[in-house]
Design an enzyme around this catalytic site. Structure first.
Site, PDB file in Angstrom:
ATOM      1  N   HIS A   1     -10.811  -5.733  -3.290  1.00  0.00           N
ATOM      2  CA  HIS A   1      -8.929  -5.720  -2.947  1.00  0.00           C
ATOM      3  C   HIS A   1      -9.365  -6.035  -1.461  1.00  0.00           C
ATOM      4  CE1 HIS A   1     -10.663  -1.457  -2.428  1.00  0.00           C
ATOM      5  NE2 HIS A   1      -9.622  -1.507  -1.697  1.00  0.00           N
TER       6      HIS A   1
ATOM      7  N   SER B   1     -12.375   3.403  -1.792  1.00  0.00           N
ATOM      8  CA  SER B   1     -12.707   4.042  -3.051  1.00  0.00           C
ATOM      9  C   SER B   1     -11.783   4.280  -4.152  1.00  0.00           C
ATOM     10  CB  SER B   1     -10.741   5.378  -2.258  1.00  0.00           C
ATOM     11  OG  SER B   1     -10.212   4.940  -1.538  1.00  0.00           O
TER      12      SER B   1
ATOM     13  N   HIS C   1      -6.818  -5.824   1.660  1.00  0.00           N
ATOM     14  CA  HIS C   1      -5.773  -4.670   2.685  1.00  0.00           C
ATOM     15  C   HIS C   1      -5.665  -6.065   3.445  1.00  0.00           C
ATOM     16  CE1 HIS C   1      -6.756  -0.854   1.098  1.00  0.00           C
ATOM     17  NE2 HIS C   1      -8.572  -0.442   1.481  1.00  0.00           N
TER      18      HIS C   1
ATOM     19  N   ASP D   1       1.038  -1.114  -0.041  1.00  0.00           N
ATOM     20  CA  ASP D   1      -0.214  -0.158   0.413  1.00  0.00           C
ATOM     21  C   ASP D   1       0.708   1.118  -0.205  1.00  0.00           C
ATOM     22  OD1 ASP D   1      -1.499   2.278   1.146  1.00  0.00           O
ATOM     23  OD2 ASP D   1      -3.309   0.274   1.107  1.00  0.00           O
ATOM     24  N   ILE D   2       0.649   2.076  -0.971  1.00  0.00           N
ATOM     25  CA  ILE D   2       1.136   3.228  -0.980  1.00  0.00           C
ATOM     26  C   ILE D   2       0.944   4.136   0.109  1.00  0.00           C
ATOM     27  CG2 ILE D   2       1.441   3.554  -3.008  1.00  0.00           C
ATOM     28  CD1 ILE D   2      -0.389   5.454  -3.143  1.00  0.00           C
TER      29      ILE D   2
ATOM     30  N   GLY E   1     -15.831   2.941   3.870  1.00  0.00           N
ATOM     31  CA  GLY E   1     -14.315   3.613   2.949  1.00  0.00           C
ATOM     32  C   GLY E   1     -13.782   3.030   1.975  1.00  0.00           C
TER      33      GLY E   1
END
Length: 111
Positions: free
Chosen positions: A97, A92, A99, A29-30, A90
């Protein structure tokens, strides 16, 4: 379709890859929310968990086996897997995906 995660999975947008096979792609994750934070996405576009069907459910099962494999390889003995479905939750990027977060205490309830 101009989907951020489709572009990452295809290599059009660079990412820090953790894992890749024919069905899914994993990358860090960025904006990490834990010392270890990566995402696992299907290469095929699926909008969210709410778009999982009998036709694409096998890829979701495969993604969870990849999560278990990566957690073991990275030495994660405790981790959280999260998928946000819909804007209020949440989400976006409207591409399925998961996490994977580890390396800190996780509070409950989340959010």
């Amino acid at each position: 379709m101009d989907c951020l995660f489709c572009n990452i999975a295809s290599g059009k947008i660079p990412s820090k890859k953790v894992y890749e096979d024919d069905l899914c792609y994993a990358f860090y994750d960025i904006d990490p929310q834990a010392p270890t934070h990566f995402l696992v996405i299907p290469k095929a576009h699926i909008a969210s968990v709410s778009a999982v069907t009998p036709e694409n459910e096998a890829v979701v099962g495969h993604m969870f086996s990849v999560i278990a494999k990566l957690a073991q390889e990275l030495g994660l003995d405790s981790y959280r897997v999260v998928s946000n479905i819909g804007e209020q939750a949440g989400q976006s990027v409207f591409h399925l995906h998961f996490h994977v977060l580890s390396g800190r205490d996780m509070t409950w309830p989340p959010g």
